[in-house]
Design an enzyme around this catalytic site. Sequence first.
Site, short mmCIF file in Angstrom:
data_model
loop_
_atom_site.label_atom_id
_atom_site.label_comp_id
_atom_site.label_asym_id
_atom_site.label_seq_id
_atom_site.Cartn_x
_atom_site.Cartn_y
_atom_site.Cartn_z
CE LYS A 79 -3.17 2.78 3.23
NZ LYS A 79 -3.74 2.62 4.32
CG LEU A 334 -12.74 -2.58 17.16
CD1 LEU A 334 -14.36 -3.28 16.86
CD2 LEU A 334 -13.23 -1.06 16.77
#
Length: 501
Positions: A79, A334
Amino acid sequence: MHAAPIQHVVIVGGGTAGWMTAALLARALGKAVRIRLIESDEIGIVGVGEATIPQIRHINAFLGIDEDDMLKATQGTFKLGVQLNDFGRLGDSYLHAFSDIGLPLGLIGFHHYWLRQRQHDPSSDLWAYSLNTQAANEHRFARMDKVGDTPLGGIKYAYHFDAGLYGQYLRKRCDPAVVTRTEGKVVAVKLREGDGFIESVQLASGEIVAGDLFIDCSGFRGLLIEGALHTGYESWQHWLPCDRAMAVACARSEPLWPYTRATARTAGWQWRVPLQHRTGNGLVYASKHLSDDEASATLLANLDGEVIGEPRPLRFTTGMRRKAWQRNCVALGLAAGFMEPLESTSIHLIQSGISRLLAMFPDRHCDPLLVDEYNRQTRFEYESIRDFLILHYKATERDDTPFWRQCAGMDIPPGLVRKLALFRGHGQIFREREELFTEVAWLQVMIGQRIEPQAYHPLADVLEQAQLDGFLGDIRTLVGRAAASMPDHARFVAEHCLAGI
């Protein structure tokens, strides 16, 4: 000397957060600390964190991971940045690239010279001076630390990978003499009388698991940090209005792009993440403006390949726990908070949380001075990332839907107001302390979304026009040649890290 050293760490929850935590703690602390990770195969993981940022490469180096081996195991690709489409206006497109842009000269940044040149030549393209962008445009990739024997920086990159496979990869690397995995569900948490520290957790099997330090990687539920300790959650939905996502995979399509694509839609945005065996897709949206059925239909109508499986829904509230560390419990992943995935920061926030914990690793008393400093630094990081994400929504000229009109008209945090005013007025960008996103990152989003400075630094006028033309022309030439010398991204993956080899 610590009178009461930590001897037993209990991690509740697996997935990427749990196994990253276990692997990094085990590597850093060695056999002085025993780690128990509790997870249940019956409890699903979110598992849509498929894109990363370059800081993840520090994890690989610290853990002694061979990059090619990891990418084979996780069906990974490379990426170079995030392509953002239709955020400023419909039809706009730019790359938030990881590489440097140009070269600083003297006491000021490169972009001031470019801003001066653009007054002379309005067609001058900022990204012509970005090696990552030029390579991405041609779907090329190579490991390149610098451009030949020049002072120009080379390729800076991250990964796309299957996050579930990444967690499994880290699990296999954990020394079973240090990390013990327990299959089971936590059904009760016992707090210690007097100070309210977590003493133990009880599993559905009846087993009691005691520990000195507890790491909450239980996901949105926050089983320990919220369920047991009631720490509280701070919502930022008034600034980041998307509160749902729909994710689905499709068949791999060609070419194999070396970047993530984010395309603004009517009430949010859609991601595209190219892996070796498939493409990950998802739509992040505001339920106030788009129903789940409409979101699913929009997602499925904008895929580049044959759909694999059914769209999976996800609900969230962007924000953070009021305290990521409370008593003897640290929340990661999270469980600590959620930043929507527009800039792929979820895995990084796990990484930085563990790094902070190791830097401030406590004894069994968990000195409040350490706890407060950890929480202060965590809040700064989350808020600086939050402001960078808000910029993508606020800096829009779109008025074609209620969602984008809401974003354009919303009030924003004071720090972001100040950043925008400095750039609009003087072309100035100042990175505060150790905030994640650099001046070059802010520059690309602001220019890419049509925020125009009224002036540039006066030192940029020191060069004569011919000198400036030569300086910029040389950089463009070097960047173009370096990008053209790289192999095709798909070929590089096939030769170095193809899954199954």
